[in-house]
Design an enzyme around this catalytic site. Structure first.
Site, PDB file in Angstrom:
ATOM      1  N   ARG A 167       0.825  -1.207   0.000  1.00  0.00           N
ATOM      2  CA  ARG A 167       0.000   0.000   0.000  1.00  0.00           C
ATOM      3  C   ARG A 167       0.865   1.266   0.000  1.00  0.00           C
ATOM      4  O   ARG A 167       0.548   2.264   0.641  1.00  0.00           O
ATOM      5  CB  ARG A 167      -0.956   0.000   1.204  1.00  0.00           C
ATOM      6  N   SER A 217     -11.121  -0.627   3.133  1.00  0.00           N
ATOM      7  CA  SER A 217     -10.322  -1.186   4.222  1.00  0.00           C
ATOM      8  C   SER A 217      -9.633  -0.052   4.977  1.00  0.00           C
ATOM      9  O   SER A 217      -8.893   0.737   4.392  1.00  0.00           O
ATOM     10  CB  SER A 217      -9.290  -2.161   3.654  1.00  0.00           C
ATOM     11  N   GLU A 287      -4.730   2.629   6.776  1.00  0.00           N
ATOM     12  CA  GLU A 287      -4.476   2.596   5.335  1.00  0.00           C
ATOM     13  C   GLU A 287      -5.157   3.779   4.662  1.00  0.00           C
ATOM     14  O   GLU A 287      -4.657   4.317   3.670  1.00  0.00           O
ATOM     15  CB  GLU A 287      -5.000   1.280   4.761  1.00  0.00           C
TER      16      GLU A 287
END
Length: 295
Positions: A167, A217, A287
């Site tokens: 990520r 998420s 995230e």
């Protein structure tokens, strides 16, 4: 009305909650929708000349915009959404919808993009975050990207220079903005590709709260653990602050159930981080990106 930017779709004091997946976010001073690279360059040049801040939102999927909104220019790439194929190389502008791009690859029996068939957002955001799911990620197929630097220069960045990680990409530090990207796909079988995408979408529908606004998420996967599992073990499923709650369906998601605010999201994220750390000793790392000003 900014006379120097006449002809460009620019909206003043536009509430960003109408454009974010979370359905939260205060106003942008100026929300711009360039139709091409020339209009984009004009906006950036004007902002730099006037010492006005500017940023690109992409499709605002894995993102929370604070309730006070964003000063200066917010640029959305909705109209920069062309997708082209050259042999097995797919090139997409930053505003191209990621899910729709995977469908184009499928239509041409090209494999490699299946993992992204259910990931909301744009091509630009996917490259920025090195988006991934079900064992695949953008870095696996990425060739290069054209980016816009903070000074308004357009340059090309290779996969090596992008320095992808989990990520993560180098442009998260440099501030460069993706305006298009190229991906290396492979010839495949249409039926096989279609079946795999159907399988992944079925899994997503079973496990994720797609019926509610959310930022996707919320937390990165901690080494050796799953964020959703840790949150569930801390008995946080269904925990609500204001109008935002930890999803009962998937604890790794936070959903806007009724008139939630960005502050509700931030407060719930902070509470989950603290509670999980006290319970398991693991500190979760968000995230999702959080930007803008508080009220």
């Amino acid at each position: 009305m900014i006379t120097e930017l006449h002809g460009i779709d620019i909206r003043e004091n536009e509430p960003l909650k109408h454009y974010t997946y979370t359905k939260v976010g205060g106003p942008a001073d100026f929300l711009a929708f360039p139709r091409n690279h020339y209009e984009l360059s004009r906006i950036v040049a004007y902002a730099n000349k006037e010492n006005m801040p500017w940023l690109v939102l992409g499709n605002a999927s894995n993102l929370i915009v604070r309730d006070g909104g964003i000063r200066g220019f917010v640029i959305m790439f909705d109209k920069l959404n062309a997708v082209h194929l050259n042999g097995y190389t797919l090139e997409a502008e930053a505003g191209a919808n990621l899910i729709e791009t995977t469908k184009i690859a499928k239509f041409h029996s090209l494999t490699g993009f299946e993992f992204a068939c259910g990931i909301p957002g744009s091509i630009g955001g996917a490259v920025f975050m090195n988006a991934g799911a079900y064992g695949g990620e953008i870095s696996h197929i990425f060739l290069s990207a054209k980016v816009l630097t903070s000074s308004g220069e357009i340059k090309t960045i290779s996969a090596r220079d992008m320095a992808f990680g989990y990520r993560h990409s180098a442009i998260q530090e440099t501030g460069d903005i993706v305006i298009s990207a190229k991906f290396a796909l492979k010839p495949g079988n249409y039926d096989t590709i279609s079946q795999e995408m159907n399988r992944l979408n079925h899994l997503r529908q079973l496990k994720q709260p797609l019926e509610f606004p959310s930022c996707g998420s919320v937390f990165k996967r901690p080494p050796g653990h799953f964020a959703g599992q840790l949150i569930m073990e801390a008995n946080l499923k269904g925990h609500r602050i204001g109008g935002v709650e930890v999803s009962e369906k998937h604890a790794g998601f936070m959903i806007n159930v009724v008139d939630g605010t960005a502050k509700d999201y931030e407060d719930l994220i902070a509470y989950v981080i603290e509670t999980v750390e006290n319970h398991s000793g693991v500190r979760l790392e968000p995230e999702v990106r959080i930007i803008g000003e508080n009220l």
